[in-house]
Design an enzyme around this catalytic site. Structure first.
Site, mmCIF file in Angstrom:
data_model
loop_
_atom_site.group_PDB
_atom_site.id
_atom_site.type_symbol
_atom_site.label_atom_id
_atom_site.label_comp_id
_atom_site.label_asym_id
_atom_site.label_seq_id
_atom_site.Cartn_x
_atom_site.Cartn_y
_atom_site.Cartn_z
ATOM 1 N N HIS A 98 4.475 -5.815 4.464
ATOM 2 C CA HIS A 98 3.474 -5.813 3.401
ATOM 3 C C HIS A 98 2.446 -6.907 3.619
ATOM 4 C CE1 HIS A 98 1.793 -6.526 -0.624
ATOM 5 N NE2 HIS A 98 2.208 -5.310 -0.960
ATOM 6 N N GLY A 99 2.906 -8.119 3.840
ATOM 7 C CA GLY A 99 2.011 -9.240 4.080
ATOM 8 C C GLY A 99 1.703 -10.081 2.866
ATOM 9 N N ASP A 100 1.961 -9.562 1.664
ATOM 10 C CA ASP A 100 1.701 -10.318 0.433
ATOM 11 C C ASP A 100 2.616 -9.801 -0.675
ATOM 12 O OD1 ASP A 100 0.451 -12.271 -1.085
ATOM 13 O OD2 ASP A 100 -1.222 -10.988 -1.675
ATOM 14 N N LEU A 101 3.907 -9.756 -0.386
ATOM 15 C CA LEU A 101 4.856 -9.076 -1.268
ATOM 16 C C LEU A 101 5.360 -10.005 -2.367
ATOM 17 C CD1 LEU A 101 6.245 -6.281 -1.575
ATOM 18 C CD2 LEU A 101 8.182 -7.237 -0.318
ATOM 19 N N HIS A 102 4.471 -10.408 -3.253
ATOM 20 C CA HIS A 102 4.900 -11.202 -4.398
ATOM 21 C C HIS A 102 5.056 -10.296 -5.624
ATOM 22 C CE1 HIS A 102 0.825 -11.087 -6.037
ATOM 23 N NE2 HIS A 102 0.363 -11.511 -4.880
#
Length: 307
Positions: free
Chosen positions: A191-195
Protein backbone atom coordinates in the site's frame (compact mmCIF):
# COMPACT_ATOMS: atom_id res chain seq x y z
CA UNK A 1 -20.79 22.43 -10.45
CA UNK A 2 -19.29 21.33 -7.15
CA UNK A 3 -18.20 23.71 -4.45
CA UNK A 4 -14.58 23.10 -3.48
CA UNK A 5 -14.23 22.83 0.31
CA UNK A 6 -12.61 25.98 1.65
CA UNK A 7 -10.14 24.14 3.89
CA UNK A 8 -8.99 21.99 0.98
CA UNK A 9 -8.57 24.99 -1.32
CA UNK A 10 -6.62 26.91 1.31
CA UNK A 11 -4.34 23.97 2.09
CA UNK A 12 -3.65 23.26 -1.59
CA UNK A 13 -2.74 26.87 -2.36
CA UNK A 14 -0.57 27.13 0.76
CA UNK A 15 1.32 23.98 -0.25
CA UNK A 16 1.46 24.35 -4.05
CA UNK A 17 1.39 28.12 -4.63
CA UNK A 18 0.21 29.52 -7.97
CA UNK A 19 0.03 26.06 -9.55
CA UNK A 20 -2.27 24.94 -6.76
CA UNK A 21 -4.46 28.03 -7.11
CA UNK A 22 -4.83 27.45 -10.86
CA UNK A 23 -5.79 23.81 -10.30
CA UNK A 24 -8.35 24.71 -7.63
CA UNK A 25 -9.95 27.16 -10.05
CA UNK A 26 -10.28 24.43 -12.68
CA UNK A 27 -11.36 21.67 -10.28
CA UNK A 28 -15.16 22.23 -10.56
CA UNK A 29 -14.88 22.06 -14.35
CA UNK A 30 -12.76 18.89 -14.18
CA UNK A 31 -15.35 17.21 -11.96
CA UNK A 32 -18.15 18.35 -14.25
CA UNK A 33 -16.45 16.90 -17.32
CA UNK A 34 -15.79 13.58 -15.59
CA UNK A 35 -19.36 13.41 -14.26
CA UNK A 36 -20.62 13.65 -17.83
CA UNK A 37 -17.96 11.28 -19.20
CA UNK A 38 -18.75 8.58 -16.65
CA UNK A 39 -22.52 9.18 -16.72
CA UNK A 40 -22.77 10.02 -13.03
CA UNK A 41 -24.93 12.29 -10.91
CA UNK A 42 -23.77 13.96 -7.66
CA UNK A 43 -24.97 12.27 -4.51
CA UNK A 44 -23.78 14.17 -1.47
CA UNK A 45 -21.38 16.74 -0.07
CA UNK A 46 -17.84 16.95 -1.41
CA UNK A 47 -15.26 15.43 0.95
CA UNK A 48 -11.51 15.82 0.86
CA UNK A 49 -8.22 14.47 2.11
CA UNK A 50 -4.84 16.12 1.96
CA UNK A 51 -4.34 16.08 -1.83
CA UNK A 52 -7.69 15.30 -3.41
CA UNK A 53 -11.45 15.66 -3.29
CA UNK A 54 -13.98 12.86 -3.05
CA UNK A 55 -17.30 13.48 -4.79
CA UNK A 56 -20.08 11.01 -3.88
CA UNK A 57 -21.94 10.08 -7.05
CA UNK A 58 -24.36 7.52 -8.46
CA UNK A 59 -24.07 5.73 -11.76
CA UNK A 60 -26.97 3.65 -12.91
CA UNK A 61 -28.39 3.89 -9.40
CA UNK A 62 -25.25 2.40 -7.85
CA UNK A 63 -23.29 4.49 -5.33
CA UNK A 64 -19.70 5.35 -6.24
CA UNK A 65 -17.05 7.90 -5.35
CA UNK A 66 -15.15 10.13 -7.75
CA UNK A 67 -11.66 11.01 -6.56
CA UNK A 68 -9.71 13.83 -8.21
CA UNK A 69 -6.20 14.49 -6.91
CA UNK A 70 -3.78 17.32 -7.38
CA UNK A 71 -1.32 16.29 -10.15
CA UNK A 72 1.74 14.98 -8.33
CA UNK A 73 4.16 12.07 -8.94
CA UNK A 74 3.06 10.48 -5.67
CA UNK A 75 -0.48 10.02 -7.03
CA UNK A 76 0.44 8.41 -10.36
CA UNK A 77 0.27 4.73 -9.40
CA UNK A 78 -2.80 4.74 -7.15
CA UNK A 79 -5.12 3.41 -9.90
CA UNK A 80 -2.54 0.78 -10.87
CA UNK A 81 -2.67 -0.65 -7.36
CA UNK A 82 -6.46 -0.67 -7.30
CA UNK A 83 -6.54 -2.37 -10.68
CA UNK A 84 -4.26 -5.19 -9.51
CA UNK A 85 -6.18 -5.74 -6.27
CA UNK A 86 -9.57 -5.70 -8.05
CA UNK A 87 -11.42 -5.33 -4.76
CA UNK A 88 -9.18 -7.67 -2.73
CA UNK A 89 -8.92 -5.79 0.57
CA UNK A 90 -9.39 -2.43 -1.13
CA UNK A 91 -12.15 -0.48 -2.86
CA UNK A 92 -12.77 -1.42 -6.47
CA UNK A 93 -11.70 0.75 -9.39
CA UNK A 94 -14.49 1.38 -11.91
CA UNK A 95 -12.94 4.02 -14.17
CA UNK A 96 -9.69 5.97 -14.44
CA UNK A 97 -8.64 9.18 -16.16
CA UNK A 98 -4.90 9.34 -15.64
CA UNK A 99 -4.47 12.69 -17.39
CA UNK A 100 -6.82 14.19 -14.78
CA UNK A 101 -5.43 12.20 -11.84
CA UNK A 102 -8.98 10.99 -11.36
CA UNK A 103 -10.76 7.71 -10.61
CA UNK A 104 -14.29 6.43 -10.18
CA UNK A 105 -14.23 4.07 -7.21
CA UNK A 106 -16.45 1.82 -5.17
CA UNK A 107 -17.95 3.90 -2.38
CA UNK A 108 -17.02 2.78 1.11
CA UNK A 109 -18.38 4.16 4.37
CA UNK A 110 -17.41 7.38 6.09
CA UNK A 111 -16.10 5.65 9.22
CA UNK A 112 -12.34 5.15 9.38
CA UNK A 113 -10.50 2.50 11.35
CA UNK A 114 -8.95 5.34 13.37
CA UNK A 115 -12.36 6.08 14.86
CA UNK A 116 -12.54 2.69 16.58
CA UNK A 117 -10.17 4.08 19.23
CA UNK A 118 -8.66 0.67 20.05
CA UNK A 119 -4.94 0.43 19.18
CA UNK A 120 -4.99 -3.37 19.26
CA UNK A 121 -7.93 -3.59 16.87
CA UNK A 122 -6.37 -0.99 14.58
CA UNK A 123 -3.15 -2.99 14.25
CA UNK A 124 -5.00 -6.29 13.83
CA UNK A 125 -7.20 -4.95 11.03
CA UNK A 126 -4.27 -3.20 9.33
CA UNK A 127 -2.27 -6.42 9.50
CA UNK A 128 -5.08 -8.47 7.96
CA UNK A 129 -5.52 -5.90 5.19
CA UNK A 130 -1.75 -5.89 4.59
CA UNK A 131 -1.78 -9.67 4.16
CA UNK A 132 -4.56 -9.44 1.54
CA UNK A 133 -2.85 -6.64 -0.38
CA UNK A 134 0.49 -8.48 -0.59
CA UNK A 135 0.33 -9.81 -4.17
CA UNK A 136 2.91 -9.73 -6.98
CA UNK A 137 3.47 -6.19 -8.23
CA UNK A 138 3.42 -5.32 -11.94
CA UNK A 139 6.77 -4.21 -13.38
CA UNK A 140 5.73 -0.61 -13.99
CA UNK A 141 5.30 0.22 -10.32
CA UNK A 142 8.13 2.05 -8.48
CA UNK A 143 10.33 -0.14 -6.31
CA UNK A 144 10.88 0.97 -2.71
CA UNK A 145 14.42 -0.41 -2.83
CA UNK A 146 15.28 2.30 -5.35
CA UNK A 147 14.59 4.91 -2.64
CA UNK A 148 17.03 3.42 -0.12
CA UNK A 149 19.93 5.62 -1.17
CA UNK A 150 17.77 8.73 -0.84
CA UNK A 151 16.54 7.59 2.59
CA UNK A 152 20.11 7.11 3.85
CA UNK A 153 21.28 10.46 2.51
CA UNK A 154 18.32 12.26 4.09
CA UNK A 155 18.86 10.57 7.46
CA UNK A 156 22.49 11.69 7.50
CA UNK A 157 21.56 15.20 6.40
CA UNK A 158 18.85 15.50 9.05
CA UNK A 159 21.17 14.17 11.74
CA UNK A 160 23.76 16.80 10.86
CA UNK A 161 21.42 19.76 10.45
CA UNK A 162 18.63 19.29 12.99
CA UNK A 163 18.73 19.77 16.74
CA UNK A 164 17.24 16.41 17.66
CA UNK A 165 17.38 14.40 20.89
CA UNK A 166 17.79 10.89 19.49
CA UNK A 167 20.91 8.98 20.70
CA UNK A 168 23.41 7.83 18.08
CA UNK A 169 22.35 4.19 18.59
CA UNK A 170 18.83 5.12 17.43
CA UNK A 171 20.09 6.75 14.23
CA UNK A 172 22.54 3.90 13.63
CA UNK A 173 19.67 1.39 13.90
CA UNK A 174 17.66 3.33 11.31
CA UNK A 175 20.63 3.48 8.94
CA UNK A 176 21.21 -0.25 9.38
CA UNK A 177 17.55 -0.91 8.53
CA UNK A 178 17.94 1.08 5.31
CA UNK A 179 21.08 -0.86 4.33
CA UNK A 180 19.88 -4.32 5.36
CA UNK A 181 16.15 -4.14 4.64
CA UNK A 182 15.64 -1.14 2.37
CA UNK A 183 18.05 -2.19 -0.37
CA UNK A 184 16.82 -5.78 -0.60
CA UNK A 185 13.05 -5.96 -0.98
CA UNK A 186 10.71 -8.31 -2.85
CA UNK A 187 8.55 -7.32 -5.81
CA UNK A 188 5.37 -7.43 -3.73
CA UNK A 189 2.63 -4.85 -4.09
CA UNK A 190 2.36 -2.80 -0.91
CA UNK A 191 0.00 0.00 0.00
CA UNK A 192 2.70 2.47 0.99
CA UNK A 193 0.58 4.49 3.43
CA UNK A 194 -1.50 1.94 5.32
CA UNK A 195 -2.55 3.94 8.36
CA UNK A 196 -5.92 3.73 10.10
CA UNK A 197 -7.40 6.77 8.36
CA UNK A 198 -6.83 5.04 5.02
CA UNK A 199 -8.93 2.01 6.02
CA UNK A 200 -12.70 2.53 5.77
CA UNK A 201 -15.68 0.56 7.01
CA UNK A 202 -17.63 -0.97 4.13
CA UNK A 203 -20.55 -3.26 3.28
CA UNK A 204 -18.87 -5.72 0.90
CA UNK A 205 -16.16 -6.39 3.47
CA UNK A 206 -15.84 -5.07 7.03
CA UNK A 207 -12.88 -2.85 6.10
CA UNK A 208 -11.36 -1.72 2.79
CA UNK A 209 -8.15 0.18 2.05
CA UNK A 210 -8.08 3.48 0.17
CA UNK A 211 -5.40 5.98 -0.92
CA UNK A 212 -2.53 3.62 -1.78
CA UNK A 213 0.78 4.92 -3.08
CA UNK A 214 1.11 1.85 -5.30
CA UNK A 215 4.67 0.56 -4.95
CA UNK A 216 6.60 -2.69 -4.73
CA UNK A 217 8.56 -3.73 -1.68
CA UNK A 218 8.53 -5.46 1.70
CA UNK A 219 5.00 -5.87 3.13
CA UNK A 220 6.47 -5.20 6.59
CA UNK A 221 7.13 -1.64 5.41
CA UNK A 222 3.44 -0.85 5.84
CA UNK A 223 3.60 -1.57 9.57
CA UNK A 224 5.45 1.70 10.10
CA UNK A 225 2.61 3.84 8.79
CA UNK A 226 0.11 1.79 10.80
CA UNK A 227 2.03 2.26 14.05
CA UNK A 228 2.73 5.97 13.55
CA UNK A 229 -0.96 6.65 13.01
CA UNK A 230 -1.93 5.67 16.51
CA UNK A 231 1.16 6.59 18.52
CA UNK A 232 -0.92 9.29 20.22
CA UNK A 233 -3.12 6.49 21.56
CA UNK A 234 -0.16 4.43 22.69
CA UNK A 235 1.36 7.27 24.70
CA UNK A 236 -1.67 7.14 27.01
CA UNK A 237 -0.75 3.58 28.01
CA UNK A 238 0.84 3.08 31.43
CA UNK A 239 3.73 1.14 29.90
CA UNK A 240 4.66 2.52 26.46
CA UNK A 241 7.32 -0.13 25.79
CA UNK A 242 4.86 -2.92 26.47
CA UNK A 243 2.14 -1.27 24.37
CA UNK A 244 4.49 -0.82 21.40
CA UNK A 245 5.72 -4.40 21.57
CA UNK A 246 2.13 -5.62 21.71
CA UNK A 247 1.19 -3.54 18.67
CA UNK A 248 4.09 -4.95 16.66
CA UNK A 249 3.23 -8.50 17.70
CA UNK A 250 -0.41 -8.02 16.70
CA UNK A 251 0.41 -6.58 13.27
CA UNK A 252 3.06 -9.21 12.52
CA UNK A 253 0.77 -12.09 13.44
CA UNK A 254 -2.21 -10.69 11.51
CA UNK A 255 -0.09 -9.97 8.44
CA UNK A 256 1.84 -13.24 8.59
CA UNK A 257 5.18 -11.41 8.76
CA UNK A 258 8.44 -11.76 10.67
CA UNK A 259 8.14 -9.78 13.89
CA UNK A 260 11.74 -8.51 13.78
CA UNK A 261 11.36 -7.11 10.27
CA UNK A 262 8.17 -5.35 11.36
CA UNK A 263 9.94 -3.81 14.36
CA UNK A 264 12.89 -2.57 12.31
CA UNK A 265 10.69 -0.95 9.65
CA UNK A 266 8.65 0.71 12.39
CA UNK A 267 11.82 2.05 14.00
CA UNK A 268 12.97 3.55 10.70
CA UNK A 269 9.56 5.14 10.12
CA UNK A 270 9.64 6.68 13.60
CA UNK A 271 13.07 8.25 13.05
CA UNK A 272 12.00 9.60 9.66
CA UNK A 273 8.78 10.97 11.18
CA UNK A 274 10.68 12.82 13.90
CA UNK A 275 13.00 14.44 11.37
CA UNK A 276 10.15 15.25 8.98
CA UNK A 277 8.18 16.90 11.76
CA UNK A 278 11.13 19.10 12.68
CA UNK A 279 11.49 20.30 9.09
CA UNK A 280 7.89 20.42 7.88
CA UNK A 281 5.53 19.85 10.79
CA UNK A 282 2.68 17.36 10.69
CA UNK A 283 -0.70 17.49 9.02
CA UNK A 284 -2.39 17.90 12.40
CA UNK A 285 0.22 20.41 13.67
CA UNK A 286 2.33 22.36 11.18
CA UNK A 287 4.17 24.36 13.83
CA UNK A 288 4.08 25.49 17.44
CA UNK A 289 4.05 23.58 20.70
CA UNK A 290 1.73 20.85 19.42
CA UNK A 291 4.15 19.99 16.62
CA UNK A 292 7.02 19.92 19.12
CA UNK A 293 5.07 17.53 21.35
CA UNK A 294 4.52 15.12 18.45
CA UNK A 295 8.19 15.32 17.48
CA UNK A 296 9.18 14.39 21.03
CA UNK A 297 6.72 11.50 20.91
CA UNK A 298 8.15 10.27 17.58
CA UNK A 299 11.66 10.43 19.05
CA UNK A 300 10.47 8.50 22.08
CA UNK A 301 8.83 5.91 19.85
CA UNK A 302 12.05 5.56 17.82
CA UNK A 303 14.01 4.94 21.01
CA UNK A 304 11.51 2.40 22.28
CA UNK A 305 11.75 0.50 18.99
CA UNK A 306 15.57 0.39 19.03
CA UNK A 307 17.08 -2.87 20.28
Amino acid sequence: MIEVPEAFAHGTVAREGERGAAWIEQLPHIVGELTALWDCVPDGDVLHGGVGVIVPVRRGGRPAAMKVSFPHPGNVHEPDAFQVWDGRGAVRLYERADDRYAMLLERAGATTLAQCGDPDEMMAVAGRISRRLAVPAPPELPRLRDSAGEWEAQLRKDDGELDHRMPIRVLDAALAAVRELGRNQPDTLVHGDLHARNILAADREPWLAVDPKGCAGDPAYDAGAALKAHMLLLVAEDDLDKAVRRSIDIFAEAAGLDRERVRRWCQLHAVQAAFWGMRHGFRRARDGSRRDEIVVLAERLAGTLTE
